[in-house]
Design a protein around this motif. Structure first.
Motif, PDB file in Angstrom:
ATOM      1  N   GLN A  18      16.445  38.117  67.599  1.00  0.00           N
ATOM      2  CA  GLN A  18      17.578  37.859  68.620  1.00  0.00           C
ATOM      3  C   GLN A  18      17.476  38.428  69.942  1.00  0.00           C
ATOM      4  O   GLN A  18      16.709  39.642  70.112  1.00  0.00           O
ATOM      5  CB  GLN A  18      18.740  38.458  68.152  1.00  0.00           C
ATOM      6  CG  GLN A  18      20.066  38.010  68.582  1.00  0.00           C
ATOM      7  CD  GLN A  18      21.393  38.315  67.723  1.00  0.00           C
ATOM      8  OE1 GLN A  18      21.215  38.791  66.580  1.00  0.00           O
ATOM      9  NE2 GLN A  18      22.427  38.361  68.453  1.00  0.00           N
ATOM     10  N   ALA A  19      17.572  37.728  71.157  1.00  0.00           N
ATOM     11  CA  ALA A  19      17.257  38.239  72.510  1.00  0.00           C
ATOM     12  C   ALA A  19      18.251  39.456  72.578  1.00  0.00           C
ATOM     13  O   ALA A  19      19.429  39.368  72.124  1.00  0.00           O
ATOM     14  CB  ALA A  19      17.492  37.322  73.344  1.00  0.00           C
ATOM     15  N   PRO A  20      18.089  40.573  73.605  1.00  0.00           N
ATOM     16  CA  PRO A  20      18.985  41.408  73.844  1.00  0.00           C
ATOM     17  C   PRO A  20      20.177  40.907  74.402  1.00  0.00           C
ATOM     18  O   PRO A  20      19.914  39.755  75.044  1.00  0.00           O
ATOM     19  CB  PRO A  20      17.982  42.374  74.852  1.00  0.00           C
ATOM     20  CG  PRO A  20      16.692  41.979  74.646  1.00  0.00           C
ATOM     21  CD  PRO A  20      16.600  40.645  74.064  1.00  0.00           C
ATOM     22  N   ALA A  21      21.205  41.560  74.452  1.00  0.00           N
ATOM     23  CA  ALA A  21      22.514  40.715  74.982  1.00  0.00           C
ATOM     24  C   ALA A  21      22.706  40.693  76.506  1.00  0.00           C
ATOM     25  O   ALA A  21      23.103  39.941  76.939  1.00  0.00           O
ATOM     26  CB  ALA A  21      23.658  41.764  74.345  1.00  0.00           C
ATOM     27  N   ASP A  22      21.875  41.835  76.983  1.00  0.00           N
ATOM     28  CA  ASP A  22      22.356  41.870  78.440  1.00  0.00           C
ATOM     29  C   ASP A  22      21.683  40.580  79.266  1.00  0.00           C
ATOM     30  O   ASP A  22      22.403  40.043  80.163  1.00  0.00           O
ATOM     31  CB  ASP A  22      21.715  43.257  79.081  1.00  0.00           C
ATOM     32  CG  ASP A  22      22.461  44.517  78.586  1.00  0.00           C
ATOM     33  OD1 ASP A  22      21.931  45.548  78.950  1.00  0.00           O
ATOM     34  OD2 ASP A  22      23.642  44.170  78.292  1.00  0.00           O
ATOM     35  N   PRO A  23      20.481  40.288  79.220  1.00  0.00           N
ATOM     36  CA  PRO A  23      20.032  38.892  79.791  1.00  0.00           C
ATOM     37  C   PRO A  23      20.979  37.862  79.442  1.00  0.00           C
ATOM     38  O   PRO A  23      21.210  36.930  80.340  1.00  0.00           O
ATOM     39  CB  PRO A  23      18.647  38.625  79.216  1.00  0.00           C
ATOM     40  CG  PRO A  23      18.166  40.221  78.696  1.00  0.00           C
ATOM     41  CD  PRO A  23      19.247  40.619  78.264  1.00  0.00           C
ATOM     42  N   ALA A  24      21.253  37.700  78.217  1.00  0.00           N
ATOM     43  CA  ALA A  24      21.898  36.598  77.944  1.00  0.00           C
ATOM     44  C   ALA A  24      23.496  36.482  78.454  1.00  0.00           C
ATOM     45  O   ALA A  24      23.948  35.758  79.087  1.00  0.00           O
ATOM     46  CB  ALA A  24      22.432  36.648  76.429  1.00  0.00           C
ATOM     47  N   ALA A  25      23.920  37.806  78.863  1.00  0.00           N
ATOM     48  CA  ALA A  25      25.219  38.082  79.742  1.00  0.00           C
ATOM     49  C   ALA A  25      25.090  37.647  80.912  1.00  0.00           C
ATOM     50  O   ALA A  25      25.892  36.979  81.582  1.00  0.00           O
ATOM     51  CB  ALA A  25      25.889  39.711  79.481  1.00  0.00           C
ATOM     52  N   ALA A  26      23.964  37.970  81.777  1.00  0.00           N
ATOM     53  CA  ALA A  26      23.733  37.512  82.861  1.00  0.00           C
ATOM     54  C   ALA A  26      23.605  36.400  83.182  1.00  0.00           C
ATOM     55  O   ALA A  26      24.062  35.640  84.239  1.00  0.00           O
ATOM     56  CB  ALA A  26      22.562  38.408  83.620  1.00  0.00           C
ATOM     57  N   SER A  27      23.105  35.373  82.128  1.00  0.00           N
ATOM     58  CA  SER A  27      22.914  34.007  82.333  1.00  0.00           C
ATOM     59  C   SER A  27      23.993  33.068  81.785  1.00  0.00           C
ATOM     60  O   SER A  27      23.966  31.774  81.919  1.00  0.00           O
ATOM     61  CB  SER A  27      21.862  33.694  81.883  1.00  0.00           C
ATOM     62  OG  SER A  27      21.704  33.875  80.264  1.00  0.00           O
ATOM     63  N   ALA A  28      24.867  33.590  81.070  1.00  0.00           N
ATOM     64  CA  ALA A  28      25.997  33.008  80.404  1.00  0.00           C
ATOM     65  C   ALA A  28      26.816  32.389  81.421  1.00  0.00           C
ATOM     66  O   ALA A  28      27.188  33.131  82.446  1.00  0.00           O
ATOM     67  CB  ALA A  28      26.885  33.959  79.622  1.00  0.00           C
ATOM     68  N   PRO A  29      27.175  30.958  81.414  1.00  0.00           N
ATOM     69  CA  PRO A  29      28.015  30.285  82.358  1.00  0.00           C
ATOM     70  C   PRO A  29      29.566  30.744  82.188  1.00  0.00           C
ATOM     71  O   PRO A  29      29.902  31.495  81.095  1.00  0.00           O
ATOM     72  CB  PRO A  29      27.709  28.913  82.005  1.00  0.00           C
ATOM     73  CG  PRO A  29      27.468  28.959  80.373  1.00  0.00           C
ATOM     74  CD  PRO A  29      26.661  29.979  80.175  1.00  0.00           C
TER      75      PRO A  29
END
Length: 166
Positions: A18-29
Motif C-alpha cells: 500500500q502506498a503511503p497516505a500522504d502522496p495519495a492525499a495530495a493527488s486525490a481529486p
C-alpha cells in the motif's frame, strides 16, 4: 506540535502493498456530490440547535473534501452559512472509498425566536467541485434555523470536542 509522522494508526497488514497516505492525499481529486452521500442527523440534547452533516464516500476511489460544506438553508437568504475557523483541521480530509467525514452545523441559539425559520431540506455544495446535493433534515417536523446565529464547521474525520464546539 508538528504534523510529522502521526499516520501510524493506519498501518496496513504485513505483506500488504500500500502506498503511503500522504502522496495519495495530495493527488486525490476534490469530492463531488456524485462521490459522496450526504445526510444530516440531530445532535443529541434538547433543544436541537445543531445538526451533524455526514459525507460518506460511495465511489470506488479516494477524494478530498475541501474546507467546509457550503450550505444554503433558506430561499430567502441566498448566502452560504459562514464557517467557524477554529474547527479547521490541520490537513485536508481525504476519504477513501467507504469512509465518512463530518461537519457540525449550528442552527440557532436555542428556543423559538421570531427570526427562526422552518426548514425541511437544504442544499450543500462541496468546495472545489460543481453540483449541489439536496439534504433532507431529520425528523418529520423539520428544523428551525436562525440566519443571525447559524454557522458550520470544517469537514473532519471525526467530531472533536473543543474545536467543534460552537
Amino acid at each position: 506540535m508538528h504534523g510529522g509522522d502521526a499516520h501510524d494508526s493506519a498501518t496496513p497488514p504485513a505483506g500488504a502493498s500500500q502506498a503511503p497516505a500522504d502522496p495519495a492525499a495530495a493527488s486525490a481529486p476534490p469530492c463531488t456530490v456524485k462521490d459522496v452521500a450526504i445526510n444530516a442527523t440531530l445532535q443529541s440534547g434538547p433543544p436541537y440547535t445543531h445538526i451533524v452533516l455526514t459525507a460518506k464516500n460511495t465511489s470506488n476511489h479516494s477524494c478530498r473534501l475541501n474546507e467546509y460544506p457550503q450550505i444554503q438553508f433558506l430561499e430567502s437568504h441566498r448566502e452560504n452559512v459562514p464557517a467557524v475557523a477554529k474547527s479547521k483541521p490541520a490537513a485536508p480530509v481525504v476519504l477513501t472509498a467507504g469512509t465518512p467525514a463530518y461537519a457540525l452545523v449550528k442552527l440557532s441559539n436555542d428556543g423559538v425566536h421570531e427570526n427562526n425559520e422552518p426548514v425541511t431540506a437544504f442544499s450543500v455544495t462541496l468546495r472545489g467541485s460543481s453540483g449541489q446535493a439536496t439534504v433532507k433534515v431529520p425528523g418529520a417536523g423539520g428544523i428551525a434555523v436562525d440566519p443571525a446565529a447559524w454557522a458550520t464547521g470544517y469537514w473532519t474525520p471525526e467530531l472533536r470536542n473543543g474545536a467543534d464546539d460552537f
